[in-house]
Design a protein around this motif. Structure first.
Motif, PDB file in Angstrom:
ATOM      1  N   TYR A 162      -7.469  -6.052  -3.468  1.00 24.25           N
ATOM      2  CA  TYR A 162      -6.219  -5.599  -2.353  1.00 24.25           C
ATOM      3  C   TYR A 162      -6.463  -4.549  -1.999  1.00 24.25           C
ATOM      4  O   TYR A 162      -6.891  -3.415  -2.375  1.00 24.25           O
ATOM      5  CB  TYR A 162      -5.394  -6.084  -3.653  1.00 24.25           C
ATOM      6  CG  TYR A 162      -5.046  -5.597  -4.180  1.00 24.25           C
ATOM      7  CD1 TYR A 162      -4.753  -5.749  -5.417  1.00 24.25           C
ATOM      8  CD2 TYR A 162      -3.908  -3.940  -4.022  1.00 24.25           C
ATOM      9  CE1 TYR A 162      -4.940  -4.255  -6.625  1.00 24.25           C
ATOM     10  CE2 TYR A 162      -3.600  -2.866  -5.351  1.00 24.25           C
ATOM     11  CZ  TYR A 162      -4.141  -2.816  -6.725  1.00 24.25           C
ATOM     12  OH  TYR A 162      -3.490  -2.546  -8.102  1.00 24.25           O
ATOM     13  N   GLY A 163      -5.486  -4.378  -1.042  1.00 22.99           N
ATOM     14  CA  GLY A 163      -6.264  -3.037   0.275  1.00 22.99           C
ATOM     15  C   GLY A 163      -5.870  -1.694  -0.838  1.00 22.99           C
ATOM     16  O   GLY A 163      -6.921  -1.045  -0.404  1.00 22.99           O
ATOM     17  N   TYR A 164      -5.198  -1.621  -1.774  1.00 22.49           N
ATOM     18  CA  TYR A 164      -4.904   0.227  -2.072  1.00 22.49           C
ATOM     19  C   TYR A 164      -6.370  -0.074  -2.814  1.00 22.49           C
ATOM     20  O   TYR A 164      -7.013   1.432  -3.229  1.00 22.49           O
ATOM     21  CB  TYR A 164      -3.737  -0.229  -2.814  1.00 22.49           C
ATOM     22  CG  TYR A 164      -2.985   1.585  -3.381  1.00 22.49           C
ATOM     23  CD1 TYR A 164      -2.722   2.202  -2.253  1.00 22.49           C
ATOM     24  CD2 TYR A 164      -3.322   1.943  -4.764  1.00 22.49           C
ATOM     25  CE1 TYR A 164      -3.169   3.819  -2.772  1.00 22.49           C
ATOM     26  CE2 TYR A 164      -3.178   3.159  -4.701  1.00 22.49           C
ATOM     27  CZ  TYR A 164      -2.928   3.954  -4.158  1.00 22.49           C
ATOM     28  OH  TYR A 164      -2.312   5.234  -4.616  1.00 22.49           O
TER      29      TYR A 164
ATOM     30  N   HIS B 281       0.767  -0.968   0.037  1.00 20.36           N
ATOM     31  CA  HIS B 281       0.011  -0.338   0.243  1.00 20.36           C
ATOM     32  C   HIS B 281       0.955   0.953   0.206  1.00 20.36           C
ATOM     33  O   HIS B 281       0.765   2.414  -0.776  1.00 20.36           O
ATOM     34  CB  HIS B 281      -0.979  -0.059   1.289  1.00 20.36           C
ATOM     35  CG  HIS B 281      -2.057   1.323   1.193  1.00 20.36           C
ATOM     36  ND1 HIS B 281      -2.766   1.011   1.486  1.00 20.36           N
ATOM     37  CD2 HIS B 281      -1.907   2.350   1.460  1.00 20.36           C
ATOM     38  CE1 HIS B 281      -4.021   1.878   1.523  1.00 20.36           C
ATOM     39  NE2 HIS B 281      -3.381   2.522   0.888  1.00 20.36           N
TER      40      HIS B 281
ATOM     41  N   TYR C 296      -6.974  -1.428   7.416  1.00 19.08           N
ATOM     42  CA  TYR C 296      -6.358  -2.144   7.471  1.00 19.08           C
ATOM     43  C   TYR C 296      -6.286  -3.406   8.932  1.00 19.08           C
ATOM     44  O   TYR C 296      -6.873  -4.459   8.769  1.00 19.08           O
ATOM     45  CB  TYR C 296      -4.832  -2.538   7.347  1.00 19.08           C
ATOM     46  CG  TYR C 296      -4.455  -2.418   5.894  1.00 19.08           C
ATOM     47  CD1 TYR C 296      -4.403  -3.655   4.837  1.00 19.08           C
ATOM     48  CD2 TYR C 296      -4.409  -1.089   6.089  1.00 19.08           C
ATOM     49  CE1 TYR C 296      -4.246  -2.551   3.465  1.00 19.08           C
ATOM     50  CE2 TYR C 296      -3.964  -0.928   4.067  1.00 19.08           C
ATOM     51  CZ  TYR C 296      -4.201  -1.965   3.723  1.00 19.08           C
ATOM     52  OH  TYR C 296      -3.433  -1.679   2.195  1.00 19.08           O
TER      53      TYR C 296
ATOM     54  N   TYR D 274      -1.384   3.363  15.948  1.00 16.94           N
ATOM     55  CA  TYR D 274      -1.809   2.791  14.941  1.00 16.94           C
ATOM     56  C   TYR D 274      -1.341   1.114  14.769  1.00 16.94           C
ATOM     57  O   TYR D 274      -1.902  -0.029  14.704  1.00 16.94           O
ATOM     58  CB  TYR D 274      -1.409   2.964  13.037  1.00 16.94           C
ATOM     59  CG  TYR D 274      -1.657   2.527  12.339  1.00 16.94           C
ATOM     60  CD1 TYR D 274      -3.155   2.859  12.347  1.00 16.94           C
ATOM     61  CD2 TYR D 274      -0.659   1.753  11.058  1.00 16.94           C
ATOM     62  CE1 TYR D 274      -3.762   2.179  10.740  1.00 16.94           C
ATOM     63  CE2 TYR D 274      -1.303   1.101  10.705  1.00 16.94           C
ATOM     64  CZ  TYR D 274      -2.628   1.165   9.569  1.00 16.94           C
ATOM     65  OH  TYR D 274      -3.153   0.561   8.911  1.00 16.94           O
TER      66      TYR D 274
ATOM     67  N   GLU E 190      -6.746   5.913   5.145  1.00 13.02           N
ATOM     68  CA  GLU E 190      -6.093   5.160   3.843  1.00 13.02           C
ATOM     69  C   GLU E 190      -5.974   4.127   5.461  1.00 13.02           C
ATOM     70  O   GLU E 190      -6.374   2.904   4.838  1.00 13.02           O
ATOM     71  CB  GLU E 190      -5.439   5.087   2.918  1.00 13.02           C
ATOM     72  CG  GLU E 190      -5.499   5.761   2.050  1.00 13.02           C
ATOM     73  CD  GLU E 190      -4.477   6.606   1.259  1.00 13.02           C
ATOM     74  OE1 GLU E 190      -3.036   5.775   0.784  1.00 13.02           O
ATOM     75  OE2 GLU E 190      -4.414   6.721  -0.222  1.00 13.02           O
ATOM     76  N   GLY E 191      -4.696   3.514   5.391  1.00  8.51           N
ATOM     77  CA  GLY E 191      -4.703   2.549   6.825  1.00  8.51           C
ATOM     78  C   GLY E 191      -5.624   2.183   7.844  1.00  8.51           C
ATOM     79  O   GLY E 191      -5.869   1.690   7.866  1.00  8.51           O
TER      80      GLY E 191
ATOM     81  N   GLN F 164     -12.824   5.806  -1.318  1.00 11.25           N
ATOM     82  CA  GLN F 164     -12.930   7.661  -1.825  1.00 11.25           C
ATOM     83  C   GLN F 164     -13.561   7.670  -2.706  1.00 11.25           C
ATOM     84  O   GLN F 164     -14.380   8.755  -2.497  1.00 11.25           O
ATOM     85  CB  GLN F 164     -11.460   7.690  -1.858  1.00 11.25           C
ATOM     86  CG  GLN F 164     -10.681   7.923  -0.591  1.00 11.25           C
ATOM     87  CD  GLN F 164      -8.835   7.617  -0.957  1.00 11.25           C
ATOM     88  OE1 GLN F 164      -8.754   8.425  -2.067  1.00 11.25           O
ATOM     89  NE2 GLN F 164      -7.714   7.828   0.483  1.00 11.25           N
TER      90      GLN F 164
ATOM     91  N   ARG G 243      -0.091 -10.388  -4.657  1.00 10.51           N
ATOM     92  CA  ARG G 243      -0.742  -8.839  -3.259  1.00 10.51           C
ATOM     93  C   ARG G 243      -2.049 -10.043  -3.377  1.00 10.51           C
ATOM     94  O   ARG G 243      -2.545 -11.286  -3.552  1.00 10.51           O
ATOM     95  CB  ARG G 243      -1.568  -8.116  -4.322  1.00 10.51           C
ATOM     96  CG  ARG G 243      -0.829  -7.310  -4.938  1.00 10.51           C
ATOM     97  CD  ARG G 243      -1.763  -5.883  -6.022  1.00 10.51           C
ATOM     98  NE  ARG G 243      -0.590  -5.062  -6.060  1.00 10.51           N
ATOM     99  CZ  ARG G 243       0.405  -3.569  -5.381  1.00 10.51           C
ATOM    100  NH1 ARG G 243      -0.275  -3.998  -4.012  1.00 10.51           N
ATOM    101  NH2 ARG G 243       0.112  -3.108  -6.374  1.00 10.51           N
ATOM    102  N   LYS G 244      -2.602  -9.919  -2.136  1.00 11.82           N
ATOM    103  CA  LYS G 244      -3.533 -10.738  -1.191  1.00 11.82           C
ATOM    104  C   LYS G 244      -4.390  -9.774  -1.764  1.00 11.82           C
ATOM    105  O   LYS G 244      -5.243  -8.881  -1.310  1.00 11.82           O
ATOM    106  CB  LYS G 244      -2.891 -10.493   0.374  1.00 11.82           C
ATOM    107  CG  LYS G 244      -3.729 -11.895   1.428  1.00 11.82           C
ATOM    108  CD  LYS G 244      -3.721 -10.943   2.691  1.00 11.82           C
ATOM    109  CE  LYS G 244      -4.260 -11.908   3.635  1.00 11.82           C
ATOM    110  NZ  LYS G 244      -4.731 -11.953   5.117  1.00 11.82           N
TER     111      LYS G 244
ATOM    112  N   SER H 161      -9.247   1.320  -0.926  1.00  8.53           N
ATOM    113  CA  SER H 161      -8.717   2.511  -0.087  1.00  8.53           C
ATOM    114  C   SER H 161      -9.807   3.737  -1.545  1.00  8.53           C
ATOM    115  O   SER H 161      -9.968   4.621  -1.217  1.00  8.53           O
ATOM    116  CB  SER H 161      -7.883   2.944   0.216  1.00  8.53           C
ATOM    117  OG  SER H 161      -6.891   2.989  -0.813  1.00  8.53           O
ATOM    118  N   LEU H 162      -8.648   3.397  -2.098  1.00  9.27           N
ATOM    119  CA  LEU H 162      -9.809   4.274  -3.474  1.00  9.27           C
ATOM    120  C   LEU H 162     -10.766   3.937  -3.421  1.00  9.27           C
ATOM    121  O   LEU H 162     -11.201   4.704  -4.024  1.00  9.27           O
ATOM    122  CB  LEU H 162      -8.780   3.865  -5.097  1.00  9.27           C
ATOM    123  CG  LEU H 162      -6.918   4.547  -5.460  1.00  9.27           C
ATOM    124  CD1 LEU H 162      -6.146   3.600  -6.362  1.00  9.27           C
ATOM    125  CD2 LEU H 162      -6.954   5.384  -4.372  1.00  9.27           C
TER     126      LEU H 162
ATOM    127  N   ILE I 165      -0.714   8.037   5.578  1.00 15.09           N
ATOM    128  CA  ILE I 165      -1.697   6.737   5.436  1.00 15.09           C
ATOM    129  C   ILE I 165      -2.159   6.410   6.348  1.00 15.09           C
ATOM    130  O   ILE I 165      -3.554   5.990   6.848  1.00 15.09           O
ATOM    131  CB  ILE I 165      -0.790   5.507   4.235  1.00 15.09           C
ATOM    132  CG1 ILE I 165      -0.443   6.994   2.811  1.00 15.09           C
ATOM    133  CG2 ILE I 165      -1.722   4.673   4.016  1.00 15.09           C
ATOM    134  CD1 ILE I 165       0.676   5.616   2.284  1.00 15.09           C
TER     135      ILE I 165
END
Lengths: 224, 93
Positions: free
Chosen positions: B10-12, A53, B31, A75, B27-28, B19, B56-57, B15-16, A67
């Motif tokens: 996947y995670g990223y 990420h 998780y 965190y 974003e974090g 948004q 990626r997961k 988050s997009l 982030i």
């Protein structure tokens, strides 16, 4: 992918981070890995996700603090709080492994020191007197001592993760800590009186014993 | 979870997408939530090749997850109208 492969990939990927992001991420990585009672596989999976990420975000000009927030410890604690713990069976195996390693090193050093004193300085003899009672007592005192020291070191490392510590101060802390812990063990060895059944064993018995215990510990390690 | 229900992400990506829906979450923060949902068995993660870049997961929803989502949707429907009414009472003629 198992945890070892994930760690390897992680090590390679980390090099792509900018200095600022790397510092932030590595603090978090060490801190999360040091939460020792968490399942390794899940820990490494989430670490690799966080890194992916961060790399994606970095490509778009974002920083780690944007982030994950500007409170990295908080965190990381949140992440740790959600990670599953180690399964009890693994925990027991790891405990047995620890004891075996401890006994292996203990026995091997015993034999080695005896050999050095005898052959290099002409002190003592090939045979060494062992009192079963005191040996057992020494073992049961030094084991919790060792666990306690281990726990202290982990706690210190976790505490030091997100702060700037003076290098000299840190060195002094470790130095005093090292002296104190060695002193504690020597005190245990010195103050425990001789009692119980007496055996006379040659030094190579201890060396051999140490090797056998070490190999057994390795076997257990592979089972974990 | 509604997003994971539509497609594996996947995670990223996730988050997009959040948004894009106008959810201003950091974003974090996804998780810890993803970890919790996994622990409860509502979603599952699996490493897969991604078309661009490394493995990626990817997360996908489980049967349990679909049920939980349905339940949440029902509860939401039940409170949505009353809450709207309460908050915007004066605007309703």
């Amino acid at each position: 992918m198992n945890s070892k492969e994930l760690i390897e990939i992680n090590n390679k990927k980390r090099k792509k981070l900018t200095a600022e992001n790397l510092a932030y991420y590595e603090n978090m990585l060490v801190y999360i890995r040091l939460s020792h009672d968490k399942a390794e596989q899940e820990t490494e999976e989430i670490l690799s996700e966080l890194l992916d990420h961060l790399l994606d975000a970095q490509a778009e000009g974002k920083t780690a603090a944007e982030i994950f927030g500007d409170k990295p410890r908080q965190y990381a604690d949140e992440i740790i709080g959600e990670l599953p713990g180690i399964v009890t069976k693994k925990r027991i195996l790891m405990f047995i492994m620890g004891i075996l390693y401890f006994m292996a090193v203990f026995s091997f050093l015993h034999g080695l020191l005896n050999a050095i004193f005898y052959y290099a300085f002409g002190l003592g003899s090939v045979y060494r007197e062992i009192y079963m009672g005191s040996a057992a007592l020494k073992f049961f005192i030094s084991l919790p001592l060792l666990l306690g020291l281990y726990y202290l070191v982990i706690q210190y490392l976790r505490w030091s993760c997100f702060q700037q510590i003076n290098k000299i101060a840190e060195f002094l802390i470790f130095w005093v800590f090292g002296i104190l812990s060695v002193g504690l063990f020597l005190a245990v060895l010195y103050f425990v009186p001789d009692f119980g059944l007496k055996f006379e064993l040659p030094f190579y018995f201890f060396l051999l014993m140490g090797c056998i215990l070490f190999l057994t510990a390795q076997k257990v390690k592979n089972m974990v | 979870m509604a997003i994971i229900n539509q497609e594996t992400v996947y995670g990223y990506e996730l988050s997009l997408k959040l948004q894009n829906y106008g959810l201003k979450v950091s974003e974090g923060s996804i998780y810890p939530v993803l970890l919790r949902l996994q622990k409860e068995g509502l979603i599952k993660g699996e490493f897969k090749n991604s078309p661009n870049g490394p493995d990626r997961k990817y997360y996908f929803i489980t049967k349990q997850g679909i049920n939980a989502l349905e339940e949440f949707r029902n509860n939401w429907e039940k409170i949505k109208v009353p809450v709207d009414l309460l908050l915007y009472k004066e605007q309703i003629p």
